[in-house]
Design a protein around this motif. Structure first.
Motif, PDB file in Angstrom:
ATOM      1  N   LEU A  82      45.016  57.722  41.551  1.00  0.00           N
ATOM      2  CA  LEU A  82      45.358  56.426  40.960  1.00  0.00           C
ATOM      3  C   LEU A  82      46.829  56.451  40.556  1.00  0.00           C
ATOM      4  N   GLU A  83      47.564  55.437  40.992  1.00  0.00           N
ATOM      5  CA  GLU A  83      48.978  55.315  40.654  1.00  0.00           C
ATOM      6  C   GLU A  83      49.222  53.939  40.061  1.00  0.00           C
ATOM      7  N   LEU A  84      49.652  53.918  38.794  1.00  0.00           N
ATOM      8  CA  LEU A  84      49.868  52.667  38.071  1.00  0.00           C
ATOM      9  C   LEU A  84      51.186  52.738  37.310  1.00  0.00           C
ATOM     10  N   GLY A  85      51.607  51.575  36.791  1.00  0.00           N
ATOM     11  CA  GLY A  85      52.772  51.524  35.927  1.00  0.00           C
ATOM     12  C   GLY A  85      52.425  51.988  34.520  1.00  0.00           C
ATOM     13  N   PRO A  86      53.440  52.273  33.689  1.00  0.00           N
ATOM     14  CA  PRO A  86      53.186  52.764  32.339  1.00  0.00           C
ATOM     15  C   PRO A  86      52.309  51.845  31.494  1.00  0.00           C
ATOM     16  N   VAL A 127      40.094  55.677  31.544  1.00  0.00           N
ATOM     17  CA  VAL A 127      40.668  56.376  32.706  1.00  0.00           C
ATOM     18  C   VAL A 127      39.524  56.957  33.537  1.00  0.00           C
ATOM     19  N   PRO A 128      39.448  56.633  34.827  1.00  0.00           N
ATOM     20  CA  PRO A 128      38.326  57.116  35.656  1.00  0.00           C
ATOM     21  C   PRO A 128      38.254  58.643  35.677  1.00  0.00           C
ATOM     22  N   ARG A 129      37.101  59.190  35.369  1.00  0.00           N
ATOM     23  CA  ARG A 129      36.948  60.638  35.326  1.00  0.00           C
ATOM     24  C   ARG A 129      36.759  61.250  36.712  1.00  0.00           C
ATOM     25  N   SER A 130      36.649  60.408  37.726  1.00  0.00           N
ATOM     26  CA  SER A 130      36.527  60.911  39.102  1.00  0.00           C
ATOM     27  C   SER A 130      37.867  61.375  39.673  1.00  0.00           C
ATOM     28  N   LEU A 131      38.965  61.102  38.965  1.00  0.00           N
ATOM     29  CA  LEU A 131      40.289  61.393  39.502  1.00  0.00           C
ATOM     30  C   LEU A 131      40.528  62.886  39.668  1.00  0.00           C
ATOM     31  N   SER A 132      41.202  63.217  40.770  1.00  0.00           N
ATOM     32  CA  SER A 132      41.707  64.569  40.976  1.00  0.00           C
ATOM     33  C   SER A 132      43.206  64.638  40.734  1.00  0.00           C
ATOM     34  N   ALA A 133      43.886  63.498  40.881  1.00  0.00           N
ATOM     35  CA  ALA A 133      45.329  63.434  40.676  1.00  0.00           C
ATOM     36  C   ALA A 133      45.699  62.009  40.294  1.00  0.00           C
ATOM     37  N   ALA A 134      46.877  61.876  39.698  1.00  0.00           N
ATOM     38  CA  ALA A 134      47.341  60.562  39.251  1.00  0.00           C
ATOM     39  C   ALA A 134      48.855  60.537  39.288  1.00  0.00           C
ATOM     40  N   ALA A 135      49.428  59.332  39.224  1.00  0.00           N
ATOM     41  CA  ALA A 135      50.886  59.199  39.204  1.00  0.00           C
ATOM     42  C   ALA A 135      51.254  57.976  38.391  1.00  0.00           C
ATOM     43  N   ILE A 136      52.448  58.038  37.801  1.00  0.00           N
ATOM     44  CA  ILE A 136      52.983  56.929  37.011  1.00  0.00           C
ATOM     45  C   ILE A 136      54.146  56.329  37.786  1.00  0.00           C
ATOM     46  N   THR A 137      54.031  55.060  38.147  1.00  0.00           N
ATOM     47  CA  THR A 137      55.092  54.377  38.870  1.00  0.00           C
ATOM     48  C   THR A 137      56.129  53.869  37.878  1.00  0.00           C
ATOM     49  N   VAL A 138      57.366  54.274  38.075  1.00  0.00           N
ATOM     50  CA  VAL A 138      58.451  53.868  37.180  1.00  0.00           C
ATOM     51  C   VAL A 138      59.526  53.190  38.006  1.00  0.00           C
ATOM     52  N   HIS A 139      59.865  51.961  37.632  1.00  0.00           N
ATOM     53  CA  HIS A 139      60.920  51.230  38.325  1.00  0.00           C
ATOM     54  C   HIS A 139      62.010  50.862  37.328  1.00  0.00           C
ATOM     55  N   GLY A 140      63.231  50.887  37.799  1.00  0.00           N
ATOM     56  CA  GLY A 140      64.342  50.578  36.915  1.00  0.00           C
ATOM     57  C   GLY A 140      64.767  51.790  36.103  1.00  0.00           C
ATOM     58  N   ASN A 141      65.669  51.552  35.207  1.00  0.00           N
ATOM     59  CA  ASN A 141      66.266  52.625  34.413  1.00  0.00           C
ATOM     60  C   ASN A 141      65.479  52.823  33.113  1.00  0.00           C
ATOM     61  N   GLN A 142      64.267  53.351  33.232  1.00  0.00           N
ATOM     62  CA  GLN A 142      63.432  53.573  32.059  1.00  0.00           C
ATOM     63  C   GLN A 142      63.672  54.962  31.476  1.00  0.00           C
ATOM     64  N   ASP A 143      63.559  55.057  30.155  1.00  0.00           N
ATOM     65  CA  ASP A 143      63.721  56.328  29.464  1.00  0.00           C
ATOM     66  C   ASP A 143      62.651  57.300  29.953  1.00  0.00           C
ATOM     67  N   THR A 144      63.080  58.509  30.260  1.00  0.00           N
ATOM     68  CA  THR A 144      62.156  59.511  30.804  1.00  0.00           C
ATOM     69  C   THR A 144      61.170  60.026  29.769  1.00  0.00           C
ATOM     70  N   LEU A 145      61.588  60.165  28.520  1.00  0.00           N
ATOM     71  CA  LEU A 145      60.749  60.823  27.520  1.00  0.00           C
ATOM     72  C   LEU A 145      59.417  60.099  27.277  1.00  0.00           C
ATOM     73  N   PRO A 146      59.370  58.767  27.165  1.00  0.00           N
ATOM     74  CA  PRO A 146      58.065  58.114  27.030  1.00  0.00           C
ATOM     75  C   PRO A 146      57.157  58.323  28.241  1.00  0.00           C
ATOM     76  N   ILE A 147      57.756  58.428  29.425  1.00  0.00           N
ATOM     77  CA  ILE A 147      56.959  58.665  30.637  1.00  0.00           C
ATOM     78  C   ILE A 147      56.366  60.068  30.592  1.00  0.00           C
ATOM     79  N   VAL A 148      57.153  61.037  30.129  1.00  0.00           N
ATOM     80  CA  VAL A 148      56.653  62.404  29.990  1.00  0.00           C
ATOM     81  C   VAL A 148      55.516  62.451  28.973  1.00  0.00           C
ATOM     82  N   ALA A 149      55.678  61.728  27.865  1.00  0.00           N
ATOM     83  CA  ALA A 149      54.622  61.689  26.846  1.00  0.00           C
ATOM     84  C   ALA A 149      53.340  61.095  27.418  1.00  0.00           C
ATOM     85  N   LEU A 150      53.469  60.044  28.221  1.00  0.00           N
ATOM     86  CA  LEU A 150      52.313  59.420  28.849  1.00  0.00           C
ATOM     87  C   LEU A 150      51.648  60.385  29.831  1.00  0.00           C
TER      88      LEU A 150
END
Length: 467
Positions: free
Chosen positions: A402-406, A418-441
């Motif tokens: 599953l790949e979604l925005g923050p 959050v679906p418990r069937s997941l084996s992997a996930a990704a966070i889609t980030v567009h634009g100049n967003q601060d990295t630290l909140p994405i890392v926390a997520l």
């Protein structure tokens, strides 16, 4: 946030990073007429992505290495420290103050996180240790009626090769037996004949490049030695989760080659000179022949193309006219809904759908209702802001990626959905967003599966006033 004090290592020494940090800060001052307050980037052993504004070459000219010398030298210092520490890749953020006080955060690495591509943000999160995407788990289907092509002719093959390569040194039966033992497979007769004529070792040519070229012309490819033969199974074609999860394995009923990532029956024996590998195919498609010659493109993750019906045909330059993949009337297993492709999720929905990618969308946000009950849907990626109700994701019972925005991930996390069937996930980030909140997520998601978090190492230093 998961912070730690630096452990003894040059990668955790502020002095190692000082040239990069000074370059980024001062470059920002020159480019923006004001010092940067924050920067973020990523440096790996063989590549890097840092926000430096490079000098444009004069009109009609090319960029010169001299123009990037400061950047090269600063990055090289960090790359050496990465190599010494046994680290492949690391992301970072830095905060500058007008006085020169600088706070540097090193982000990771984590064995549960793939590197981002050209970005400091995390790549795919591996929620289940050792998990690989479904296409990389697919094995070839049995084709009971598969037989060698009528064109396979070991006597003609050997006679032709000996005429073309009269001085070649052939492999011994012991050499061939050793290769079979190493690979765990019996080599087909045509391949054995080929190596009995030439073992393709550089020392046999006495550094004669023309002799090597003659063999390439005689065989029809750059032939590997027996020691370099390998099985092109799925593990030989590594791919990041973020891309691999969006692939699908499909073999139409009239295909000559199975649409696999790899197969235990694909024996790679040569190269076309451009990085594409030639293999003998012992697991052909429904309309293929055992021992046919296929080519695996280095630009593709899945599938192979038919080159010749037999090794004899390859050597005699009797190549196949088709690509071996054929066609199908079935709806595609991978669907893209966006302003240029399918106009709705309803148009994408069918029982065989495996991957749904929702891209740039200018109309009202979309509902997932049409795909909720699909039995094979395993991958969903959605551009930020395209879902009418992110909680509908919880109804997709078979998702493994599953790949979604923050913001969409925040909704799922807050609702415990959050679906418990997941084996992997990704966070889609567009634009100049601060990295630290994405890392926390990302760390929140990793914690749900008790996976190793992205560790932040904090380094403090002083760069002095901006010049």
């Amino acid at each position: 946030m998961v912070d730690r004090n630096p452990c003894p290592s040059s990668i955790n020494d502020f002095a190692t990073w000082e040239p990069v940090l000074r370059l980024l800060r001062d470059d920002g001052a020159h480019a923006q007429a004001a010092p940067r307050a924050r920067v973020a980037g990523r440096i790996g052993r063989h590549s890097w992505s840092v926000p430096v504004q490079r000098r444009m070459p004069p009109h009609g000219g090319a960029a010169q290495a001299e123009d990037m010398r400061d950047e090269f030298e600063a990055v090289k210092r960090v790359q050496k420290a990465l190599a010494d520490a046994g680290v492949d890749d690391i992301a970072f953020t830095a905060k500058f103050t007008p006085t020169g006080k600088t706070s540097l955060r090193l982000l990771g690495p984590s064995p549960a996180v793939e590197p981002g591509i050209g970005t400091p943000h995390p790549g795919a999160l591996i929620l289940v240790e050792g998990a690989v995407p479904q296409p990389w788990r697919c094995l070839p289907e049995p084709v009971p009626g598969a037989v060698p092509a009528p064109s396979a002719d070991t006597e003609l093959l050997e006679r032709t090769l000996r005429e073309r390569l009269p001085h070649a040194v052939g492999a011994t039966e012991a050499d061939i037996t050793a290769a079979e033992a190493r690979l765990g497979v019996t080599l087909p007769e045509e391949l054995k004949v080929l190596y009995r004529v030439t073992r393709s070792r550089w020392e046999d040519w006495a550094d004669d490049h023309e002799a090597a070229a003659r063999e390439c012309m005689a065989v029809g490819c750059e032939l590997f030695t027996l020691d370099d033969l390998y099985i092109a199974d799925a593990s030989s074609r590594p791919c990041l989760w973020r891309f691999a999860a969006k692939e699908a394995v499909v073999t139409p009923p009239d295909a000559a080659v199975q649409g696999l990532v790899g197969s235990p029956g694909w024996i790679v024996f040569g190269d076309n000179g451009g990085g594409d590998r030639l293999a003998v195919d012992l697991t052909p498609g429904p309309r293929g022949h055992t021992g046919q010659i296929i080519i695996l493109s280095h630009e593709e993750n899945v599938g192979a193309d038919l080159v010749a019906d037999s090794l004899t045909d390859l050597v005699l330059d009797r190549h196949s006219k088709g690509d071996g993949r054929a066609g199908t009337d079935q709806p595609p297993a991978v669907a893209h809904v966006n302003i240029r492709s399918l106009p709705s999720i309803e148009a994408a929905a069918h029982p065989g759908l495996e991957v749904l990618s929702i891209g740039v969308w200018e109309a009202e946000p979309l509902s997932l209702a049409a795909v909720t009950a699909l039995p094979r849907l395993r991958t969903l990626t959605a551009y930020p802001g395209t879902l009418a109700d992110p909680l509908e994701v919880a109804g997709l019972q078979g998702l493994e990626f599953l790949e979604l925005g923050p913001q969409e991930w925040r909704v799922l996390l807050d609702a415990g959905a959050v679906p418990r069937s997941l084996s992997a996930a990704a966070i889609t980030v567009h634009g100049n967003q601060d990295t630290l909140p994405i890392v926390a997520l990302a760390n929140e998601l990793l914690s749900l599966w008790d996976r190793p978090p992205i560790i932040q190492t904090v380094l403090e230093g002083d760069l002095g006033p901006t010049p």
